[in-house]
Design a protein around this motif. Structure first.
Motif: not given
Ligand SMILES: *Cc1c(COP(=O)(O)O)cnc(C)c1O
Length: 499
Positions: A56, A60, A77, A81
């Motif tokens: 992750n 990012a 996003t 999650g």
């Protein structure tokens, strides 16, 4: 050269503040959110999109440095999650917020009302006051109560216990904890939320002086044992800062008998704090409001709107039966307190009773949902999630492969999954099996439940936080448990798990 720099800087700033660009971006994002809600509710993706922290972070960082567009940033996003809006999410006490709250939150962000003083958020301060009044009345609090809106149940518990500590010992605020009456204690529910013990540490009371009260065989605080404990402490000359009851307790979701506890506290002149972070919302349910009987007798009450009122985090209401008590927590001296009482301006400043200085306008979403859908909705959400928890418990109670570990009083269920091959094992091995199966389950993204401990042995815990969860989703969970336990059962055949 210097002039050039400012021209370019101004161009960049104007681009970032462009209302036109904002309108385009808003359309893109709200379209994406609506699609996300639809696919989540239909369980089209994974509940939890399991990726390692490393993976992750890599993604990012890459997106951060490649000048990505808003659609890509928002989509990744939404996808990476924990999908709380998927009805297969049955994990921690975090709800899928009622979708329209996203719109009120957007307005709240753009207005960015500072809130500490009335003039930095006159409308949102007024909305906050209105919601404090409405919720307090819903709890049955009588005229003269007060409250604050703060950032989370943990902070609210700390604030309330700070008020209780300062009420017991007037000097400790200015003179420091060395002045704190020796061996002062807190008496809290035997399984109180960890924020209570933390508060004891932070407030200089000491975690060892957060004494656990005895629980009865339904894991509720036992008022008779409580009274006995209070008498013993008094005999030993140990002052009691507060009794902390749970409504409901975090692990098993049971409500303490508040009315009886309040009677004991009143008789002995002790501050009663009720941690109703999770369960305060039953005040809206005709069916379940009896669980809070006597809560109007508490000196302070914590209620998280971001739990069973289905608000986004963080939005916590802290009530004081006597509104003046809120000034005990943080007001430095008596003249200031007097001013606060005497001056209209100061009394309207929400920052007087909160640890935060700047704070979000967190009441807007609740106010908006209440206005648009009516307060009945909050009762409906409690009734539905509690009902589905009861349904699940009935389903597994009959099922030969499950042990139900509590009769749910709320929306929290404890159990173990024990297929025949596992029942032969020692209890400890059975516990290990719960952990292993859960790990596979959550990494698969097919369902989401959480770990728990019961009688010192690992177990599984489910909280029905999504009002769209139905028996269909329970069956998906059960099938997934069966599927992922197979590989361990095969290992068992090879004796790998047998002690
Ligand atoms: C969730 C919870 C808390 C902590 O509240 P946060 O808002 O997560 O800080 C405290 N007590 C109880 C009983 C809770 O359920």
């Amino acid at each position: 050269m210097d002039g050039d720099h400012y021209i370019r800087a101004q161009e960049r700033i104007l681009r970032a503040y462009s209302p036109k660009q904002f309108k385009l971006d808003a359309q893109t994002v709200f379209e994406a959110i609506a699609t996300f809600l639809m696919t989540s509710q239909l369980s089209e993706g994974s509940v939890l999109n399991w990726q390692s922290m490393h993976a992750n972070m890599g993604r990012a960082s890459k997106l951060l440095n490649e000048n990505s567009g808003i659609d890509e940033l928002i989509n990744v996003t939404l996808k990476r999650g924990q999908t709380i809006h998927d009805p297969r999410y049955m994990g921690h006490q975090v709800p899928p917020p009622i979708p329209i709250t996203a719109l009120f939150e957007a307005v709240s962000s753009i207005l960015n009302q500072g809130m500490t003083v009335y003039e930095m958020g006159p409308w949102s301060s007024a909305v906050e006051r209105v919601m404090i009044k409405e919720l307090g009345e819903q709890l049955g609090l009588k005229e003269g109560f007060g409250g604050i809106l703060t950032s989370g149940g943990s902070l609210a518990n700390l604030t309330a216990l700070l008020a209780a500590r300062n009420t017991l010992d007037k000097d400790v605020w200015s003179k420091g904890v060395t002045s704190l009456q020796k061996r002062a204690v807190i008496l809290s529910h035997g399984e109180s939320h960890y924020s209570i013990e933390r508060a004891a540490g932070i407030l200089g009371i000491g975690t060892e002086n957060n004494l656990k009260t005895k629980l009865d065989n339904h894991s509720k605080m036992d008022p008779i044992a409580l009274e006995y404990q209070i008498k013993q402490l008094k005999k030993a000359g140990q002052p009691i800062i507060a009794v902390v009851a749970s409504a409901c307790s975090t692990r098993t979701g049971v409500f303490d008998p508040i009315k009886d506890i309040a009677a004991v506290c009143k008789q002995h002149g002790i501050w009663l704090h009720v941690d109703a972070a999770h369960g305060g919302s039953v005040a809206f349910s005709e069916k379940y409001c009896y669980l809070l009987e006597g809560i109007d007798l508490a000196n302070s009450i914590v209620w998280d709107a971001h739990k069973m009122m289905f608000m986004p985090a963080l939005s916590t209401y802290l009530f004081y039966r006597n509104s003046q008590d809120q000034y005990q927590s943080l007001n430095q001296n008596a003249t200031y307190l007097f001013d606060a009482k005497g001056s209209e301006t100061l009394a309207n400043d929400t920052g007087l009773g909160t640890i935060e200085c700047t704070k979000r306008a967190a009441a807007l979403s609740l106010w908006g949902v209440w206005a648009i859908y009516g307060k009945q909705l909050f009762g409906d959400l409690v009734d539905m999630t509690f009902y589905m928890a009861k349904r699940f418990s009935e389903l597994i109670e009959k099922h030969p492969d499950f042990d139900l570990l509590n009769q749910p009083e709320s929306n929290i269920i404890l159990f173990r999954y024990l297929p025949p091959e596992v029942r032969y094992l020692t209890e400890r091995k059975q516990g290990e099996f719960q952990k292993k199966v859960r790990k596979c389950l959550i990494e698969s993204g097919e369902s989401y439940i959480v770990p728990a401990i019961d009688n010192n042995i690992s177990a599984l815990r489910m909280v029905i936080m999504n009002p769209l969860t139905t028996e269909r989703h329970f069956n998906i969970l059960i099938q997934a448990l069966q599927k992922y336990s197979k590989q361990f059962i095969e290992e068992l055949a090879g004796n790998a798990l047998i002690s």
